[in-house]
Enzyme design. Sequence first.
Site, PDB file in Angstrom:
ATOM      1  N   GLU A  86       0.805  -1.223   0.000  1.00  0.00           N
ATOM      2  CA  GLU A  86       0.000   0.000   0.000  1.00  0.00           C
ATOM      3  C   GLU A  86       0.848   1.288   0.000  1.00  0.00           C
ATOM      4  O   GLU A  86       0.358   2.345   0.384  1.00  0.00           O
ATOM      5  CB  GLU A  86      -0.960   0.004   1.190  1.00  0.00           C
ATOM      6  CG  GLU A  86      -2.074  -1.016   1.016  1.00  0.00           C
ATOM      7  CD  GLU A  86      -3.219  -0.742   1.976  1.00  0.00           C
ATOM      8  OE1 GLU A  86      -4.274  -0.310   1.497  1.00  0.00           O
ATOM      9  OE2 GLU A  86      -3.037  -0.956   3.192  1.00  0.00           O
ATOM     10  N   HIS A 105      -1.006   5.746   7.548  1.00  0.00           N
ATOM     11  CA  HIS A 105      -2.135   4.888   7.163  1.00  0.00           C
ATOM     12  C   HIS A 105      -2.318   3.851   8.259  1.00  0.00           C
ATOM     13  O   HIS A 105      -1.385   3.138   8.604  1.00  0.00           O
ATOM     14  CB  HIS A 105      -1.899   4.187   5.833  1.00  0.00           C
ATOM     15  CG  HIS A 105      -2.867   3.057   5.596  1.00  0.00           C
ATOM     16  ND1 HIS A 105      -4.237   3.260   5.561  1.00  0.00           N
ATOM     17  CD2 HIS A 105      -2.690   1.723   5.442  1.00  0.00           C
ATOM     18  CE1 HIS A 105      -4.845   2.098   5.372  1.00  0.00           C
ATOM     19  NE2 HIS A 105      -3.929   1.141   5.310  1.00  0.00           N
ATOM     20  N   HIS A 107      -5.257   1.114  10.556  1.00  0.00           N
ATOM     21  CA  HIS A 107      -6.527   0.390  10.660  1.00  0.00           C
ATOM     22  C   HIS A 107      -7.091   0.599  12.060  1.00  0.00           C
ATOM     23  O   HIS A 107      -7.775  -0.273  12.593  1.00  0.00           O
ATOM     24  CB  HIS A 107      -6.312  -1.109  10.399  1.00  0.00           C
ATOM     25  CG  HIS A 107      -5.573  -1.412   9.128  1.00  0.00           C
ATOM     26  ND1 HIS A 107      -4.797  -2.524   8.963  1.00  0.00           N
ATOM     27  CD2 HIS A 107      -5.507  -0.722   7.953  1.00  0.00           C
ATOM     28  CE1 HIS A 107      -4.268  -2.521   7.732  1.00  0.00           C
ATOM     29  NE2 HIS A 107      -4.684  -1.441   7.106  1.00  0.00           N
ATOM     30  N   HIS A 176     -11.837  -0.549   6.043  1.00  0.00           N
ATOM     31  CA  HIS A 176     -10.384  -0.747   5.977  1.00  0.00           C
ATOM     32  C   HIS A 176      -9.655   0.070   7.045  1.00  0.00           C
ATOM     33  O   HIS A 176      -9.001  -0.490   7.909  1.00  0.00           O
ATOM     34  CB  HIS A 176      -9.934  -0.374   4.553  1.00  0.00           C
ATOM     35  CG  HIS A 176      -8.470  -0.505   4.307  1.00  0.00           C
ATOM     36  ND1 HIS A 176      -7.929  -0.414   3.052  1.00  0.00           N
ATOM     37  CD2 HIS A 176      -7.416  -0.707   5.124  1.00  0.00           C
ATOM     38  CE1 HIS A 176      -6.613  -0.570   3.115  1.00  0.00           C
ATOM     39  NE2 HIS A 176      -6.287  -0.746   4.362  1.00  0.00           N
TER      40      HIS A 176
HETATM   41 MN    MN Z   1      -4.254  -0.964   4.961  1.00  0.00          MN
END
Ligand code: MN
Length: 245
Positions: A86, A105, A107, A176
Site C-alpha cells: 500500500e 495509514h 486500521h 479498511h
Molecule cells: Mn491498509
Amino acid sequence: MQASKQNNENTMTTQLLADLALANHILVNEGVLDGFGHISARNPQNPERFFIARSMAPALVEVEDIVEVDLDGNVHDAQGRRTYVERFIHSAIYKARPDVMSIVHSHSPAVIPFGVTGARLRPICHMSGFLGAVTPVYEIRHSAGENSDLLISNQALGESLAAVLGQSNVALMRGHGSVTVGNAIQQAVFRAIYTESNARLQSEASRFGEITFLTDAEAKATSDMNDRHLDRPWEMWKRNALKRG
Ligand code: MN
C-alpha cells in the site's frame, strides 16, 4: 560552504529518519498501528521521494529498515528490499499535495464504524479540530469494483484515494481504515492519535443523545492552537514508547 550545506542536509536527514523510526513505535504504543499500517515522511532534500519502512511490523522498525520510494511508488533501495503493497497511498498523496510532508495509514479500530455507516466523523473536542467540517470517506468499489481486496495496491487506486482526501487532513477508507496527513511527522502522528480518540469519544457520546460538535471556526482555531504545541505530547509519547522498548 558547499561542504557545510551538505553536512547540514545529512544531519537533517539523520534526524528525520530517527523521528520516522520513533514515530512507528509511538503509533504502536498509542494504539494506532498494530502489526499493520505505516507512516512515511517526504524527503525534504528531494520532494519527489519519501521515506518509509520496508515491509515489516511497525513496532520492529529501526532506522536501518527505512527505504526510499518515488512518487509513482517505485522503491529505490541499494539492497533491493521491498516495502508495503500500500505504498501507493503515500506516493499518490505526496504527488497531489505538495504541502504534505508526512502520512499515516492505519486500521485503528474506533474509526472503522464511521467508514461503514452514514455516521460522519466530526470534531467533538478541541484536540481534533483538524478534522474540519467534513471527514471524507473513500469507497474503493467506485474504482476497483466489488471484488477487490480493499488494498490500495497501485498508483491509480492511490490517485482515487488522494482525490477523495482533497484538501482534508483525514480520509476514512470504507471497511479498511484511514489516512492522516501532516506538514511534519509530529503533526501527522498527533492527528492520527487524536483521530482515533475522536472516534472513540464520538461513538460514546452518540449513545447519550444529540452531539454538539465544534463549529468550523472552533475547529480551525483549536487546530491552529494545537499546532503550536506539538512538541509537548511528542516528548511524552516518545518517552512512553522508549520505556516500552
Ligand atoms: Mn491498509
